[in-house]
Design an enzyme around this catalytic site. Structure first.
Site, PDB file in Angstrom:
ATOM      1  N   LYS A 226      -7.486 -13.384 -11.135  1.00 50.68           N
ATOM      2  CA  LYS A 226      -8.424 -13.327 -10.011  1.00 50.68           C
ATOM      3  C   LYS A 226      -9.493 -12.235 -10.155  1.00 50.68           C
ATOM      4  CE  LYS A 226      -5.804 -15.276  -6.157  1.00 50.68           C
ATOM      5  NZ  LYS A 226      -5.337 -14.987  -4.778  1.00 50.68           N
TER       6      LYS A 226
ATOM      7  N   ASP B  69      -9.599 -16.722   0.227  1.00 48.27           N
ATOM      8  CA  ASP B  69      -8.324 -16.204   0.739  1.00 48.27           C
ATOM      9  C   ASP B  69      -8.467 -15.596   2.145  1.00 48.27           C
ATOM     10  OD1 ASP B  69      -6.546 -16.903  -1.255  1.00 48.27           O
ATOM     11  OD2 ASP B  69      -6.807 -15.047  -2.387  1.00 48.27           O
TER      12      ASP B  69
ATOM     13  N   GLU C  95     -20.875 -12.798  -1.889  1.00 51.03           N
ATOM     14  CA  GLU C  95     -20.706 -11.448  -1.321  1.00 51.03           C
ATOM     15  C   GLU C  95     -19.274 -11.200  -0.878  1.00 51.03           C
ATOM     16  OE1 GLU C  95     -23.385 -10.100   1.720  1.00 51.03           O
ATOM     17  OE2 GLU C  95     -25.100 -10.738   0.528  1.00 51.03           O
TER      18      GLU C  95
ATOM     19  N   GLY D 108      -4.471  -6.161  -3.949  1.00 54.32           N
ATOM     20  CA  GLY D 108      -5.529  -7.162  -3.942  1.00 54.32           C
ATOM     21  C   GLY D 108      -5.538  -8.024  -2.690  1.00 54.32           C
TER      22      GLY D 108
HETATM   23  N1  LIG Z   1      -0.412 -16.797   1.175  1.00 56.96           N
HETATM   24  C1  LIG Z   1      -1.371 -16.636   0.293  1.00 56.96           C
HETATM   25  O1  LIG Z   1      -2.251 -17.503   0.137  1.00 56.96           O
HETATM   26  C2  LIG Z   1      -1.425 -15.357  -0.513  1.00 56.96           C
HETATM   27  C3  LIG Z   1      -2.605 -15.020  -1.197  1.00 56.96           C
HETATM   28  C4  LIG Z   1      -2.614 -13.817  -1.930  1.00 56.96           C
HETATM   29  C5  LIG Z   1      -1.480 -13.015  -1.966  1.00 56.96           C
HETATM   30  N2  LIG Z   1      -0.347 -13.380  -1.295  1.00 56.96           N
HETATM   31  C6  LIG Z   1       0.866 -12.518  -1.318  1.00 56.96           C
HETATM   32  O2  LIG Z   1       0.493 -11.189  -0.977  1.00 56.96           O
HETATM   33  C7  LIG Z   1       1.402 -10.270  -1.579  1.00 56.96           C
HETATM   34  C8  LIG Z   1       0.652  -9.102  -2.211  1.00 56.96           C
HETATM   35  O3  LIG Z   1      -0.103  -9.564  -3.321  1.00 56.96           O
HETATM   36  P1  LIG Z   1      -1.165  -8.619  -4.083  1.00 56.96           P
HETATM   37  O4  LIG Z   1      -1.935  -9.516  -4.977  1.00 56.96           O
HETATM   38  O5  LIG Z   1      -1.886  -7.750  -3.116  1.00 56.96           O
HETATM   39  O6  LIG Z   1      -0.226  -7.675  -4.971  1.00 56.96           O
HETATM   40  P2  LIG Z   1      -0.634  -6.253  -5.595  1.00 56.96           P
HETATM   41  O7  LIG Z   1      -2.102  -6.131  -5.764  1.00 56.96           O
HETATM   42  O8  LIG Z   1       0.259  -6.086  -6.776  1.00 56.96           O
HETATM   43  O9  LIG Z   1      -0.204  -5.171  -4.464  1.00 56.96           O
HETATM   44  C9  LIG Z   1       1.148  -5.018  -4.117  1.00 56.96           C
HETATM   45  C10 LIG Z   1       1.268  -4.133  -2.877  1.00 56.96           C
HETATM   46  O10 LIG Z   1       2.651  -4.102  -2.493  1.00 56.96           O
HETATM   47  C11 LIG Z   1       3.111  -2.743  -2.471  1.00 56.96           C
HETATM   48  N3  LIG Z   1       4.521  -2.713  -2.899  1.00 56.96           N
HETATM   49  C12 LIG Z   1       5.107  -3.474  -3.860  1.00 56.96           C
HETATM   50  N4  LIG Z   1       6.429  -3.192  -3.939  1.00 56.96           N
HETATM   51  C13 LIG Z   1       6.677  -2.221  -3.015  1.00 56.96           C
HETATM   52  C14 LIG Z   1       7.845  -1.523  -2.607  1.00 56.96           C
HETATM   53  N5  LIG Z   1       9.033  -1.761  -3.178  1.00 56.96           N
HETATM   54  N6  LIG Z   1       7.740  -0.599  -1.627  1.00 56.96           N
HETATM   55  C15 LIG Z   1       6.533  -0.352  -1.046  1.00 56.96           C
HETATM   56  N7  LIG Z   1       5.386  -0.993  -1.378  1.00 56.96           N
HETATM   57  C16 LIG Z   1       5.462  -1.921  -2.354  1.00 56.96           C
HETATM   58  C17 LIG Z   1       2.191  -1.992  -3.402  1.00 56.96           C
HETATM   59  O11 LIG Z   1       2.235  -0.606  -3.066  1.00 56.96           O
HETATM   60  P3  LIG Z   1       1.750   0.538  -4.127  1.00 56.96           P
HETATM   61  O12 LIG Z   1       0.258   0.475  -4.147  1.00 56.96           O
HETATM   62  O13 LIG Z   1       2.260   1.811  -3.547  1.00 56.96           O
HETATM   63  O14 LIG Z   1       2.375   0.160  -5.439  1.00 56.96           O
HETATM   64  C18 LIG Z   1       0.844  -2.668  -3.087  1.00 56.96           C
HETATM   65  O15 LIG Z   1       0.304  -2.188  -1.890  1.00 56.96           O
HETATM   66  C19 LIG Z   1       2.240 -11.076  -2.562  1.00 56.96           C
HETATM   67  O16 LIG Z   1       3.504 -11.292  -1.971  1.00 56.96           O
HETATM   68  C20 LIG Z   1       1.483 -12.382  -2.697  1.00 56.96           C
HETATM   69  O17 LIG Z   1       2.354 -13.469  -2.957  1.00 56.96           O
HETATM   70  C21 LIG Z   1      -0.296 -14.532  -0.577  1.00 56.96           C
END
Ligand SMILES: NC(=O)c1ccc[n+]([C@@H]2O[C@H](COP(=O)([O-])OP(=O)(O)OC[C@H]3O[C@@H](n4cnc5c(N)ncnc54)[C@H](OP(=O)(O)O)[C@@H]3O)[C@@H](O)[C@H]2O)c1
Length: 267
Positions: free
Chosen positions: A65, A101, A77, A128
């Site tokens: 992405k 999203d 944008e 993200g």
């Molecule tokens: N429904 C949908 O269409 C959709 C779309 C996009 C994403 N999502 C979901 O959104 C979620 C996040 O995705 P992302 O792309 O943002 O991932 P990412 O960029 O890897 O960010 C992960 C986040 O989770 C935190 N985290 C992970 N493990 C943790 C733990 N054990 N304790 C505390 N904080 C923790 C991280 O904190 P740190 O910064 O401190 O490491 C960070 O803030 C995923 O579950 C994904 O499946 C869903």
């Protein structure tokens, strides 16, 4: 027949082909949509190849992405602010990038009747996915928008990046002690590790709602936590997934499909 695909790695588990097949049936359109496994080091090559083969649009999922942005002729944008692209639209000479999203998230809240305006909103996580929902959340005019994270620098950076659009209050999870929120959105990936993040006691106000961007088994830890907080409504991110797909379908085909029957069918 117009061809579309979702590219990612891994991608075999993707629900996008099933979602778009249902959209096509529902709107009476004839199109092909497949899932294509693409390794990060071959992303540029694949994009050129899919363009040469005549693909009309692509969805982009993990881990591409962010990297795909640099390979687009132009990026909307909202995708620039989200720092990521999830939808590619064919041009004569390449690909135009967009991100649906955030729109999908807000449309799902609206579908569920979960309000943002005038409420205190907490986003857990600053990765993200959190970045992608901040602009549409600010546009709904919450009373306050707080982003908390384990790593304290990430919410600070988000607050700085979004300050032209509104106030994002940066916090750490543990500093939330004593606060109350009307809507708590889980944008962490902790559920994929089968756990809920460590948070101080009661955070949800009476009548407050809880929404998890994760779905499936990854939703369970947050759902159990939200139940223990007495949440009025608890939702997973399956609706967001279908809504972001519907927004991409509308960009490609000029017709917005109905999402409720597709969400129902996927459940
Ligand atoms: N429904 C949908 O269409 C959709 C779309 C996009 C994403 N999502 C979901 O959104 C979620 C996040 O995705 P992302 O792309 O943002 O991932 P990412 O960029 O890897 O960010 C992960 C986040 O989770 C935190 N985290 C992970 N493990 C943790 C733990 N054990 N304790 C505390 N904080 C923790 C991280 O904190 P740190 O910064 O401190 O490491 C960070 O803030 C995923 O579950 C994904 O499946 C869903």
């Amino acid at each position: 027949m117009d061809r579309y695909a979702v590219i990612g790695q891994p991608v075999a588990h993707s629900k996008s082909p099933a979602i778009h097949a249902r959209f096509a049936r529902q709107t009476g359109q004839t199109l092909a949509y497949e899932a294509i496994e693409v390794a990060p080091e071959r992303l540029a090559e694949h994009l050129a190849e899919l363009h040469a083969k005549g693909y009309a649009g692509l969805n982009v999922t993990l881990p591409h992405k962010i990297a795909v942005m640099a390979l687009c002729e132009a990026v909307s944008e909202r995708a620039q602010r989200a720092g990521a692209v999830n939808t590619l639209i064919r041009t004569d000479t390449g690909w135009r990038g967009d991100n649906t999203d955030g729109e999908g998230f807000i449309r799902d809240l609206q579908r569920l009747g979960i309000a943002v305006a005038g409420r205190r909103v907490l986003v857990l996580g600053a990765g993200g996915a959190a970045r992608g929902i901040l602009e549409p959340l600010l546009a709904q005019r919450p009373a306050e928008l707080v982003v908390s994270n384990r790593n304290p620098w990430k919410p600070e950076a988000l607050a700085e990046d979004f300050k032209a659009l509104g106030t994002v209050v940066p916090r750490t999870h543990l500093s939330l002690k004593g606060d109350r929120f009307d809507l708590i959105v889980n944008a962490t990936s902790a559920g994929h590790q089968g756990r809920m993040i460590a948070l101080p006691g009661q955070l949800l106000a009476t009548g407050g709602d809880a929404y998890d961007l994760s779905y499936g088994a990854a939703f369970t830890p947050f759902r159990e936590w939200a139940q223990s907080q007495g949440a009025a409504r608890i939702a997973d991110g399956l609706g967001m997934l279908v809504e972001q797909a519907a927004a991409a379908f509308a960009l490609w085909r000029g017709q917005r499909p109905q999402t409720a029957p597709v969400i129902e069918a996927l459940r």
